[in-house]
Design a protein around this motif. Sequence first.
Motif, PDB file in Angstrom:
ATOM      1  N   GLU A 667      64.134 -44.904  18.685  1.00  0.00           N
ATOM      2  CA  GLU A 667      63.734 -46.282  19.503  1.00  0.00           C
ATOM      3  C   GLU A 667      62.191 -46.505  19.651  1.00  0.00           C
ATOM      4  O   GLU A 667      61.706 -47.536  19.733  1.00  0.00           O
ATOM      5  N   ARG A 668      61.548 -45.234  19.150  1.00  0.00           N
ATOM      6  CA  ARG A 668      59.890 -45.226  19.257  1.00  0.00           C
ATOM      7  C   ARG A 668      59.696 -45.785  17.702  1.00  0.00           C
ATOM      8  O   ARG A 668      58.144 -46.023  17.347  1.00  0.00           O
ATOM      9  N   ARG A 683      68.625 -46.969  16.947  1.00  0.00           N
ATOM     10  CA  ARG A 683      68.493 -48.211  16.791  1.00  0.00           C
ATOM     11  C   ARG A 683      66.757 -48.487  16.760  1.00  0.00           C
ATOM     12  O   ARG A 683      66.157 -48.551  17.669  1.00  0.00           O
ATOM     13  N   LYS A 685      63.268 -50.261  15.636  1.00  0.00           N
ATOM     14  CA  LYS A 685      62.746 -51.666  15.916  1.00  0.00           C
ATOM     15  C   LYS A 685      62.941 -52.720  14.839  1.00  0.00           C
ATOM     16  O   LYS A 685      62.969 -53.807  15.026  1.00  0.00           O
TER      17      LYS A 685
END
Length: 728
Positions: A667-668, A683, A685
Amino acid sequence: MATQGASRVPFGDADDTADVAVQRPWSMRALLSRFGDGIEAFLGNSGFDRGPWLVVALAAGIGSWFVMGERWQWMGAIGLGLLVAIASQSFWAVRDDRAGLRLAGSVLGIAFALGIALIWVRSEMVGAEPIARPSLMHLDARILERDEQPAEGRVRLVLAVRDAENAMPLKLRVNVPETKDNASFREGARVRLRARLMPPSPPVLPGAYDFARAAWFKGYAATGSLVGDIRLVEAAPPATGLIGGIQRRLSGHVREELGGPSGTIAAAFASGDRGSISEADEVAMRDAGLTHLLSISGLHVSAVIAAAYLLASKLIALSPWLALRLRIPLVAAAIAALAGIAYTLLTGAQVPTVRSCVGAMLVLIALALGREPLSMRMVAVAAAVVLFLWPESLVGPSFQMSFAAVIAIVALHNSRPVKDFLAPREEGRGRWMGRRVLMLFATGMVIEIALMPIVLFHFHRAGLYGAFANVIAIPLVTFVSMPLIAVALVLDLIGAGAPFWWLAGVSLDLLLEIARVTAAQPGAVKMVAHIGLATLLMFLAGALWIALWRGRSRLWGFVPVFIGAGMLVSTPTPDILVTRDGRDIGVVDEGGLVHVLRESEGSYARDNIVELAGTEASPMLLSEWEGARCSADFCSLPVKRDERTWHVLVAKTRNRIDERQLAAACERADIVIADRWLPRSCRPKWMKADGRFLENSGGLAIHLSDERFDAVVDSQGAHGWWRPLADR
């Protein structure tokens, strides 16, 4: 109704001069007519040779088949070519003032459609469906070809087998170590073995070598290596593989008489066998711009045919009885043709050799008939023969480089300034020799310029001093090394060839020294990132226009050449390169230095990453990237581009990771790269290039500034030699 108030259209004798709707089509027709008149006048006044442009259209059709990826596109392109031909005949059938346009549209359209149909039929006839997955097979096989590679310590056998599951015939290529080889394993023999087989490999990265495509047209369903021992079941028939046997015996004899590196070069000249040349010598010859001397092509075939022609004509002239009764040029040409064909067959009949042999035959016919031997039409006929026999060769560097060099030579020497410069005149021997040496250097420069876009497209590197090295190397090989080798082979029949072998070795040692010194000079090799197909096509279009047109109109060819040069200079370097299996990646910093995931010096994947990044510096590890944080399983690194920082997460191992921790890390991150399938909870970006994604896309070249990526799948289409996971 809405039409009740509309004005009536005037008919009959009414004045309709103000009706714009009636006048506009006639004005357009006049404009098109003037445009057609201009093209017709241009074609009529240029005085160009039409024959080579037919071959250009044929090659354009073949190339379009490779570029277009779907069957409906191939069928549409064939229909379009035929439609242009039919329309040209229909619209201008009775107009004598459109004879040039009618002829050009008809024959070029047909040639273009024929090119697509030719390569499509060839693909369907010879293409072999690759095996579905890597496997270990027990094989009962018949040997089709034997290729000895002493420099690699192995022998390559091409085998014909029958698949045990579906009884389908397969053609395989298996590497056998020299320690397990036997001279009885030759063409026609039946053997039993166990081999570890793989489907032919697609490009590891966008722009890399496509072995899967090459294997498709060679009919290989798989390649691999021997496991265990190989056993002879049935000996080869005596007459099978006669030419291959002669080639191997000749190569072995040359290496026995002349040992060391010079012997391997001599074996390549005598038999076309390059398997014994060491990698270091290959690299030195390549970086010095002398690799063409190792591939049997125009230089070697021309030397053999010229020597045979000269020797035959002189020997016949010694006999007054024969000289009075035979046409010496015709008989000498026939003898030289037989020598050229024999040399072509003996050296393996590769594409450059066949092209050179066909061209040389045309030159001999022209000499026998008293015609001009050096012409573009001769080159066009040779190209047409090769394309009809092996249309797939068009997309290979061998065809492109050999014909580009020949076209450059013919165009240069047929130009008026060069003819005037080389014209006979009253002068001393020194000035005569000086003009020839200067012309040789100019020819080398023109060839280097003509070949550079092709070399950069296929190999991503170019030697900058090749013209200087060729000024010495070409005469050395043509007039010293090859004649000495030929004389030594003839005198070996009576056991008197040793002195000539020694002299040949000295000349070849000098050739290798020229290559090593040239390649060692600072700036001898220029590396560039992979240039796109559009850049290469711009160069080729401009170069063909300059070479094939005549008069001042040929200067228009410099427009696409300059556009191509601009595209070459502005070619972007990928920021991240990911191989097709995700195990090897390369990240390029702002200084052009490549950082790789693993320490694997000399590996095929790593070498491709460095080449496609266009750098000569040795790569560093990702763990040394500024700001990188690496654990045993992952590396996270910030990549700055255009005032933006991209966070890249790269998997190092296949160890099991807690899914929640992985999801938080993804996520990061902007980009996640892994050689395994990652869960859906991961997931990032922008991009998740995991095993599932890479199996469908192939290798990736990621450009962060443009927020785009190039994938291998983009250049594959439905041709058959590679399919993504979703289509298997």
